[in-house]
Motif scaffolding. Structure first.
Motif, PDB file in Angstrom:
ATOM      1  N   ILE A 103       0.829  -1.207   0.000  1.00  0.00           N
ATOM      2  CA  ILE A 103       0.000   0.000   0.000  1.00  0.00           C
ATOM      3  C   ILE A 103       0.864   1.257   0.000  1.00  0.00           C
ATOM      4  N   LEU A 104       1.868   1.279   0.876  1.00  0.00           N
ATOM      5  CA  LEU A 104       2.682   2.488   1.010  1.00  0.00           C
ATOM      6  C   LEU A 104       3.514   2.775  -0.224  1.00  0.00           C
ATOM      7  N   PHE A 105       4.049   1.754  -0.839  1.00  0.00           N
ATOM      8  CA  PHE A 105       4.869   1.988  -2.014  1.00  0.00           C
ATOM      9  C   PHE A 105       4.032   2.639  -3.117  1.00  0.00           C
ATOM     10  N   GLY A 106       2.805   2.157  -3.268  1.00  0.00           N
ATOM     11  CA  GLY A 106       1.933   2.770  -4.264  1.00  0.00           C
ATOM     12  C   GLY A 106       1.567   4.196  -3.918  1.00  0.00           C
ATOM     13  N   LEU A 107       1.248   4.447  -2.635  1.00  0.00           N
ATOM     14  CA  LEU A 107       0.886   5.801  -2.231  1.00  0.00           C
ATOM     15  C   LEU A 107       2.063   6.753  -2.355  1.00  0.00           C
ATOM     16  N   ALA A 128       4.843   6.632   7.542  1.00  0.00           N
ATOM     17  CA  ALA A 128       5.490   6.577   6.228  1.00  0.00           C
ATOM     18  C   ALA A 128       5.050   7.742   5.344  1.00  0.00           C
ATOM     19  N   VAL A 129       3.759   8.068   5.330  1.00  0.00           N
ATOM     20  CA  VAL A 129       3.283   9.187   4.511  1.00  0.00           C
ATOM     21  C   VAL A 129       3.866  10.508   5.016  1.00  0.00           C
ATOM     22  N   PHE A 130       3.937  10.668   6.336  1.00  0.00           N
ATOM     23  CA  PHE A 130       4.513  11.890   6.898  1.00  0.00           C
ATOM     24  C   PHE A 130       5.977  12.033   6.474  1.00  0.00           C
ATOM     25  N   LEU A 131       6.752  10.967   6.595  1.00  0.00           N
ATOM     26  CA  LEU A 131       8.160  11.020   6.202  1.00  0.00           C
ATOM     27  C   LEU A 131       8.299  11.249   4.699  1.00  0.00           C
ATOM     28  N   ASP A 132       7.402  10.637   3.932  1.00  0.00           N
ATOM     29  CA  ASP A 132       7.476  10.767   2.491  1.00  0.00           C
ATOM     30  C   ASP A 132       7.211  12.208   2.052  1.00  0.00           C
ATOM     31  N   LEU A 175      -0.844   3.313  12.246  1.00  0.00           N
ATOM     32  CA  LEU A 175       0.348   4.048  12.662  1.00  0.00           C
ATOM     33  C   LEU A 175       1.452   3.945  11.619  1.00  0.00           C
ATOM     34  N   GLY A 176       1.705   2.744  11.111  1.00  0.00           N
ATOM     35  CA  GLY A 176       2.784   2.552  10.146  1.00  0.00           C
ATOM     36  C   GLY A 176       2.587   3.372   8.894  1.00  0.00           C
ATOM     37  N   MET A 177       1.385   3.387   8.360  1.00  0.00           N
ATOM     38  CA  MET A 177       1.143   4.127   7.123  1.00  0.00           C
ATOM     39  C   MET A 177       1.132   5.632   7.366  1.00  0.00           C
ATOM     40  N   ALA A 178       0.654   6.059   8.525  1.00  0.00           N
ATOM     41  CA  ALA A 178       0.689   7.494   8.836  1.00  0.00           C
ATOM     42  C   ALA A 178       2.131   7.985   8.925  1.00  0.00           C
ATOM     43  N   ALA A 234      -0.874  15.056   2.060  1.00  0.00           N
ATOM     44  CA  ALA A 234      -0.196  14.187   3.018  1.00  0.00           C
ATOM     45  C   ALA A 234      -0.775  14.354   4.412  1.00  0.00           C
ATOM     46  N   ALA A 235      -1.064  15.586   4.803  1.00  0.00           N
ATOM     47  CA  ALA A 235      -1.661  15.822   6.125  1.00  0.00           C
ATOM     48  C   ALA A 235      -3.003  15.118   6.239  1.00  0.00           C
ATOM     49  N   ILE A 236      -3.773  15.149   5.150  1.00  0.00           N
ATOM     50  CA  ILE A 236      -5.057  14.456   5.141  1.00  0.00           C
ATOM     51  C   ILE A 236      -4.852  12.956   5.260  1.00  0.00           C
ATOM     52  N   MET A 237      -3.897  12.424   4.481  1.00  0.00           N
ATOM     53  CA  MET A 237      -3.630  10.996   4.512  1.00  0.00           C
ATOM     54  C   MET A 237      -3.180  10.566   5.902  1.00  0.00           C
ATOM     55  N   VAL A 238      -2.319  11.352   6.534  1.00  0.00           N
ATOM     56  CA  VAL A 238      -1.865  11.034   7.889  1.00  0.00           C
ATOM     57  C   VAL A 238      -3.052  11.024   8.853  1.00  0.00           C
ATOM     58  N   ALA A 239      -3.939  12.016   8.720  1.00  0.00           N
ATOM     59  CA  ALA A 239      -5.111  12.081   9.599  1.00  0.00           C
ATOM     60  C   ALA A 239      -6.009  10.871   9.400  1.00  0.00           C
TER      61      ALA A 239
END
Length: 720
Positions: free
Chosen positions: A583-587, A656-660, A651-654, A628-633
């Motif tokens: 999921i994260l690699f695609g996002l 990763a998106v924040f760091l990305d 937590l893991g995906m939030a 990204a802020a929306i995705m993290v939320a």
């Protein structure tokens, strides 16, 4: 101007918004009717074909009533004395009358007889629709015992599927937070609400599509939740991207219809290619080897496609209806903002990119230090399919787990059985092996061998001294397997989990390889560069590794775990690493496409490598940051669910998106692209000739949506 298909779609939907919306609602109605008529219910499939434990489970199901199927442990505890045997007898009678119950064991009492445990065996697997997620029969049977003042807790496969139902609050929390973030970022309720409306429409369409999928294949009950989580995030992102480009065209002086058409032709095209990268990553889930992962991949892919369709149809229609109200009130009087529609004040993201580009090596080293530090704990990650011991103490399954461990020893929660087909296993060798197994460190008891009613198999239950999820359990199981004679199989819930854990650890690298290679090929076609895709893949791997590290530090090491409502460290769920990666690699590739499409657009127009990075960030920085802020939320809202796996995923995906969106997009991308200059866009001539031509972000102002000529591309892409 030559028009593209997406331009025509955007223009048609904006020119006739009511007709477009009515058509979308009608199509949605047909889809909902079809899902109600042809769709199916979710159905889990946990069989893992080819593993030794699954072979053993199948033998038990075939030859021993109530074995190898669903089971439940009923733990009765008295806080002020012994548990009356008469009470247990009445409880056993009531349990025996419960639907699908095949066997009810004799009670096993603790040494001080203040605790008794009864094991219930069913005649169907736990994935059967009639019992999965349904502990009503058990609760009805134990209610009189509770009424008599005794504590009754339950664990085992049936209670565990019903103990932590998905509450469904996460979508509401995520949508609310997304709306607040967009109002703050864009200063317009209309602009903020439009992506939300679009995402809700896509969410409904995606849910109907998943139900249709359930009519033709087994779809995990958890898959719709994962699909909603990802779909909601990407749906808001795609709509936000198109709305932002629409506002940009309005600022340039275009009327709402033309602005909507151009935004779909440009940002809509980026969203389409971004969705394609997500779909490629999701298809990697099929390589995990479990039917559950296939259903996750297909269900989430349906959600992504539904969100993209809503973006291309609903967004331009709503943009037309909103007119110039989509622009903040203060800015409406000044449309267009400047002659070329670009703000005179350089955005903060552009100024930041300029500063990063001045000292790219320092920026790269600092970002890498942070990412590698966060990723370091992943080297110690230990995986295990989450069981009752990993759940919250709010759940009866966890309380039963703790009572069993305290009264009978931690190994009581483990189910370990040796199964030996009589026709394939020498009886004397089996008994000799069991004597050796009794001396294996960590084995506390080996029960006498019994035969199945039909004499086809011999069975020997084994008691181990460690909790199923303990680090030592894997070594104990390996020691048992090494001593088994030919034909004998180690099975039961704990060896089954162990087999799954090892299989997923091996398959993770296959999934990573497929997704990375496929994504690099796709980005090479899109951006006509070898360096950009490889660099993007490396950066995405870093952000995913950092997410793994944070998951390990929080859940396995216990850092800040209480903030998530979990009271003790647990192993990382075996289901999480592959799902998070795909999921994260695609996002992450979503944001890569959003940013690089604008950088490449400016690069092709100017040939200035450094300036194109600054320009690309200036045009997309706010959109990517907001998205990204929306995705993290959204992802953090899913961490509020009771189930431990959903907490890990959220937590893991939030993280990763924040760091990305911060270290990768705002530091590594501008720093590496400034350092490499024209080399970013290098493409061998032979590869340039064979790659198909795919346009990204066409230059509508130049009067054509086609790619630059071969000579112009070659002039720009010659490395210096």
């Amino acid at each position: 101007m030559k028009t593209t298909l997406l331009y025509r779609i955007g223009h048609a939907n904006a020119a006739h918004p009511i007709r477009a919306l009515i058509g979308f609602v009608a199509a949605l109605g047909i889809l909902l009717a079809a899902s109600a008529t042809l769709g199916g219910d979710t159905q889990e499939d946990w069989d893992v074909t080819g593993t030794p434990s699954q072979v053993g489970i199948d033998l038990l199901r075939e030859h021993v009533p109530g074995a190898g199927n669903a089971f439940a442990r009923i733990v009765v505890h008295s806080g002020d004395g012994t548990v009356p045997a008469s009470e247990i007898d009445r409880l056993r009678d009531r349990l025996g009358e419960t639907d699908h119950v095949a066997t009810v064991s004799d009670a096993r009492y603790s040494a001080d007889r203040d605790t008794a445990v009864v094991t219930v065996g069913y005649d169907v697997p736990v994935t059967d629709r009639s019992i999965m997620g349904n502990a009503d029969g058990l609760e009805k049977a134990v209610a009189p015992t509770i009424g008599d003042g005794l504590q009754v807790e339950m664990n085992g496969s049936v209670p565990e599927t019903a103990a932590a139902p998905i509450k469904g609050h996460a979508e509401i929390i995520g949508i609310t937070l997304a709306l607040l973030i967009m109002v703050f970022a864009f200063g317009s309720v209309v602009a903020a609400g439009l992506p939300i409306v679009t995402a809700i429409a896509g969410l409904v369409a995606g849910s109907a599509g998943v139900m249709l999928l359930a009519g033709v294949m087994n779809v995990s009950p958890t898959a719709p939740m994962v699909a909603s989580m990802v779909g909601l995030g990407v749906g808001i992102d795609y709509a936000l991207l198109v709305v932002s480009r629409h506002v940009e065209f309005l600022r340039r002086g275009h009327d709402p219809v033309e602005a909507a058409a151009r935004s779909v032709a440009t940002a809509g095209r980026s969203a389409t290619f971004a969705a394609t990268t997500v779909l490629v990553s999701l298809m990697g889930l099929r390589l995990a080897g479990l039917p559950t992962y296939s259903s996750f991949g297909f269900a989430t892919a349906i959600a992504v496609v539904a969100m993209l369709a809503a973006t291309l149809v609903v967004v331009p229609a709503l943009c037309r209806l909103a007119g110039r109200r989509i622009v903040p009130r203060k800015a409406r009087r000044t449309l267009p903002a400047t002659a070329d529609g670009v703000a005179r004040r350089m955005p903060l993201t552009a100024r930041w990119a300029g500063r990063v580009g001045q000292r790219p090596v320092v920026a790269i080293l600092l970002a890498l230090i942070v990412l590698v530090t966060l990723a370091a704990p992943a080297a110690a990650m230990r995986t295990w399919p989450s069981d009752s011991g990993a759940q919250s103490t709010e759940l009866t399954t966890r309380r039963a787990h703790d009572l069993l461990a305290a009264e009978f020893g931690p190994g009581t929660n483990a189910e370990v059985v040796v199964v030996a087909p009589s026709a394939e296993t020498d009886r004397d060798q089996l008994r000799s092996a069991l004597r050796d197994i009794a001396r294996v460190p960590g084995v506390t008891a080996v029960a006498p061998v019994t035969e199945s009613p039909d004499g086809a198999i011999e069975i020997a239950p084994i008691t181990i001294g460690a909790d199923p999820a303990a680090a030592a359990t894997g070594d104990v199981l390996s020691g048992i397997r090494d001593r088994l004679p030919d034909g004998a199989i180690l099975t039961g819930e704990t060896p089954y989990y162990d087999d799954i854990s090892h299989m997923l650890q091996r398959r993770l690298w296959l999934v990573i390889g497929f997704v990375v290679v496929a994504s690099v090929i796709l980005l090479t076609v899109l951006f006509r560069s070898v360096v950009v895709p490889v660099k993007a893949a490396a950066m995405n791997l870093l952000s995913v590794a950092a997410a793994y590290g944070v998951i390990t530090a929080v859940f396995q090491w216990g850092w800040g775990l209480s903030l998530l409502g979990v009271d003790n460290p647990v192993a990382v769920s075996s289901w999480v690493p592959i799902l998070v990666f795909a999921i994260l690699f695609g996002l992450s590739m979503d944001y890569e496409v959003f940013l690089l499409s604008r950088i490449r657009e400016d690069w092709l127009a100017t040939g200035d490598a450094r300036a194109s990075v600054i320009s690309g960030l200036a045009k997309t920085g706010r959109v990517i940051t907001t998205a990204a802020a929306i995705m993290v939320a959204v992802f953090l809202s899913f961490a509020t669910e009771t189930d431990i796996v959903m907490k890990m995923l959220g937590l893991g995906m939030a993280v990763a998106v924040f760091l990305d969106a911060t270290l990768v997009r705002m530091v590594l991308v501008p720093a590496t692209m400034s350092l490499l200059g024209r080399v970013n866009w290098w493409l061998p001539a032979w590869l340039d000739r064979i790659l198909p031509q795919v346009g990204l972000e066409p230059d509508l102002e130049a009067g054509s949506t086609e790619e630059p000529t071969r000579a112009r591309r070659d002039a720009h892409m010659t490395p210096v």
